[in-house]
Design a protein around this motif. Structure first.
Motif, PDB file in Angstrom:
ATOM      1  N   THR A 184       0.810  -1.266   0.027  1.00 24.16           N
ATOM      2  CA  THR A 184      -0.004  -0.058   0.035  1.00 24.16           C
ATOM      3  C   THR A 184       0.904   1.230   0.140  1.00 24.16           C
ATOM      4  OG1 THR A 184      -0.318  -0.118   2.481  1.00 24.16           O
ATOM      5  CG2 THR A 184      -1.890  -1.113   1.065  1.00 24.16           C
ATOM      6  N   ASN A 185       1.865   1.194   0.611  1.00 23.08           N
ATOM      7  CA  ASN A 185       2.858   2.558   0.832  1.00 23.08           C
ATOM      8  C   ASN A 185       3.450   2.638  -0.697  1.00 23.08           C
ATOM      9  OD1 ASN A 185       4.798   0.527   0.882  1.00 23.08           O
ATOM     10  ND2 ASN A 185       5.570   1.090   2.804  1.00 23.08           N
ATOM     11  N   TRP A 186       3.453   1.974  -1.569  1.00 18.41           N
ATOM     12  CA  TRP A 186       4.184   2.020  -2.793  1.00 18.41           C
ATOM     13  C   TRP A 186       3.354   3.064  -3.551  1.00 18.41           C
ATOM     14  CZ3 TRP A 186       8.732   1.776  -5.393  1.00 18.41           C
ATOM     15  CH2 TRP A 186       8.621   1.660  -6.781  1.00 18.41           C
ATOM     16  N   TYR A 187       2.081   2.903  -3.502  1.00 17.37           N
ATOM     17  CA  TYR A 187       1.127   3.699  -4.377  1.00 17.37           C
ATOM     18  C   TYR A 187       0.596   4.922  -3.859  1.00 17.37           C
ATOM     19  CZ  TYR A 187       1.052  -0.734  -6.714  1.00 17.37           C
ATOM     20  OH  TYR A 187       1.387  -1.800  -7.447  1.00 17.37           O
ATOM     21  N   ASN A 188       0.624   6.085  -4.491  1.00 14.63           N
ATOM     22  CA  ASN A 188       0.433   7.349  -3.887  1.00 14.63           C
ATOM     23  C   ASN A 188      -0.943   8.241  -4.386  1.00 14.63           C
ATOM     24  OD1 ASN A 188       1.469   8.014  -6.295  1.00 14.63           O
ATOM     25  ND2 ASN A 188       3.252   8.997  -5.525  1.00 14.63           N
ATOM     26  N   TYR A 189      -1.691   7.329  -5.136  1.00 15.53           N
ATOM     27  CA  TYR A 189      -3.068   7.889  -5.633  1.00 15.53           C
ATOM     28  C   TYR A 189      -4.029   6.566  -5.521  1.00 15.53           C
ATOM     29  CZ  TYR A 189      -0.486  11.568  -7.896  1.00 15.53           C
ATOM     30  OH  TYR A 189       0.285  12.612  -8.317  1.00 15.53           O
ATOM     31  N   TRP A 190      -5.010   6.978  -4.957  1.00 13.19           N
ATOM     32  CA  TRP A 190      -6.043   5.851  -4.513  1.00 13.19           C
ATOM     33  C   TRP A 190      -7.421   6.447  -5.099  1.00 13.19           C
ATOM     34  CZ3 TRP A 190      -5.061   1.388  -2.367  1.00 13.19           C
ATOM     35  CH2 TRP A 190      -3.570   0.965  -1.756  1.00 13.19           C
ATOM     36  N   GLY A 191      -8.397   5.618  -5.367  1.00  7.04           N
ATOM     37  CA  GLY A 191      -9.697   5.480  -5.834  1.00  7.04           C
ATOM     38  C   GLY A 191     -10.589   5.440  -4.492  1.00  7.04           C
ATOM     39  N   ARG A 192     -11.867   5.491  -4.393  1.00  3.10           N
ATOM     40  CA  ARG A 192     -12.746   5.473  -3.427  1.00  3.10           C
ATOM     41  C   ARG A 192     -13.096   3.968  -3.223  1.00  3.10           C
ATOM     42  NH1 ARG A 192     -16.500  10.981  -3.232  1.00  3.10           N
ATOM     43  NH2 ARG A 192     -14.775  12.419  -2.997  1.00  3.10           N
ATOM     44  N   GLY A 193     -12.930   3.323  -4.123  1.00  5.95           N
ATOM     45  CA  GLY A 193     -13.414   2.046  -3.978  1.00  5.95           C
ATOM     46  C   GLY A 193     -14.656   1.443  -4.293  1.00  5.95           C
ATOM     47  N   THR A 194     -14.878   0.278  -4.707  1.00  9.30           N
ATOM     48  CA  THR A 194     -16.169  -0.358  -5.003  1.00  9.30           C
ATOM     49  C   THR A 194     -16.303  -1.742  -4.365  1.00  9.30           C
ATOM     50  OG1 THR A 194     -17.452  -1.054  -7.045  1.00  9.30           O
ATOM     51  CG2 THR A 194     -14.887  -1.610  -7.119  1.00  9.30           C
ATOM     52  N   GLN A 195     -17.610  -1.873  -3.881  1.00  9.40           N
ATOM     53  CA  GLN A 195     -18.052  -3.020  -2.826  1.00  9.40           C
ATOM     54  C   GLN A 195     -18.042  -4.312  -3.623  1.00  9.40           C
ATOM     55  OE1 GLN A 195     -17.753  -3.236   0.508  1.00  9.40           O
ATOM     56  NE2 GLN A 195     -18.259  -5.457   0.333  1.00  9.40           N
ATOM     57  N   VAL A 196     -17.481  -5.179  -3.078  1.00  7.40           N
ATOM     58  CA  VAL A 196     -17.608  -6.774  -3.771  1.00  7.40           C
ATOM     59  C   VAL A 196     -18.011  -7.670  -2.711  1.00  7.40           C
ATOM     60  CG1 VAL A 196     -16.676  -8.998  -4.603  1.00  7.40           C
ATOM     61  CG2 VAL A 196     -15.981  -6.462  -5.591  1.00  7.40           C
ATOM     62  N   THR A 197     -19.103  -8.164  -2.912  1.00  8.17           N
ATOM     63  CA  THR A 197     -19.873  -9.150  -1.905  1.00  8.17           C
ATOM     64  C   THR A 197     -20.057 -10.544  -2.403  1.00  8.17           C
ATOM     65  OG1 THR A 197     -20.951  -7.288  -0.810  1.00  8.17           O
ATOM     66  CG2 THR A 197     -21.620  -9.495  -0.079  1.00  8.17           C
ATOM     67  N   VAL A 198     -19.628 -11.698  -1.845  1.00  3.18           N
ATOM     68  CA  VAL A 198     -19.585 -13.089  -2.428  1.00  3.18           C
ATOM     69  C   VAL A 198     -20.665 -13.639  -1.348  1.00  3.18           C
ATOM     70  CG1 VAL A 198     -18.504 -14.877  -3.228  1.00  3.18           C
ATOM     71  CG2 VAL A 198     -17.536 -12.598  -3.745  1.00  3.18           C
ATOM     72  N   SER A 199     -21.698 -14.437  -1.538  1.00  2.00           N
ATOM     73  CA  SER A 199     -22.349 -14.968  -0.599  1.00  2.00           C
ATOM     74  C   SER A 199     -22.136 -16.550  -0.894  1.00  2.00           C
ATOM     75  CB  SER A 199     -23.659 -14.767  -0.892  1.00  2.00           C
ATOM     76  OG  SER A 199     -24.232 -15.034  -2.054  1.00  2.00           O
ATOM     77  N   SER A 200     -22.273 -17.383   0.161  1.00  3.47           N
ATOM     78  CA  SER A 200     -22.151 -18.853   0.012  1.00  3.47           C
ATOM     79  C   SER A 200     -23.166 -19.521  -0.306  1.00  3.47           C
ATOM     80  CB  SER A 200     -21.632 -19.458   1.305  1.00  3.47           C
ATOM     81  OG  SER A 200     -22.231 -18.993   2.398  1.00  3.47           O
TER      82      SER A 200
END
Length: 126
Positions: free
Chosen positions: A110-126
């Motif tokens: 994580t400390n190598w990268y200096n730009y980040w997006g806000r994220g997208t949620q992934v949910t996997v149900s069993s």
């Protein structure tokens, strides 16, 4: 200023597939490091896959090898993460990350990268 926007997350059953996209803008260099990370509730953010926009090298975390594929469309400054055979433990917020002006493939740190997006949620149900 580099901006990253993720899309493509959602809810799927175990064994299903999703394709995440990361659209980048504001690059001032052609050779950049891109990565996908994920964070499950209560856990630290971990690296999933990385790619070097100046060539084709890729890197994968052991838990996703053989199931996930990172790719790029340099003409559109977009990086993808194809996720197949999804498991409940793949659940989490997925983030796109970037570091400009790289000489080679970057690490899954994580400390190598200096730009980040806000994220997208992934949910996997069993």
């Amino acid at each position: 200023q580099v901006q990253l926007v993720e899309s493509g997350g959602g809810s799927v059953q175990a064994g299903g597939s999703l394709r995440l996209s990361c659209a980048a803008s504001g690059y001032t260099y052609r050779r950049n490091c891109m990565g996908w990370f994920r964070q499950a509730p209560g856990k630290e953010r971990e690296g999933v896959a990385a790619i070097y926009t100046g060539g084709s090298p890729t890197l994968y975390a052991d838990p996703v090898k053989g199931r996930f594929t990172i790719s790029q469309d340099n003409a559109n400054n977009t990086v993808y993460l194809q996720m197949n055979s999804l498991k409940p433990e793949d659940t989490g917020m997925y983030y796109c990350a970037a570091r400009q002006n790289c000489a080679s493939l970057g690490p899954l740190a994580t400390n190598w990268y200096n730009y980040w997006g806000r994220g997208t949620q992934v949910t996997v149900s069993s």
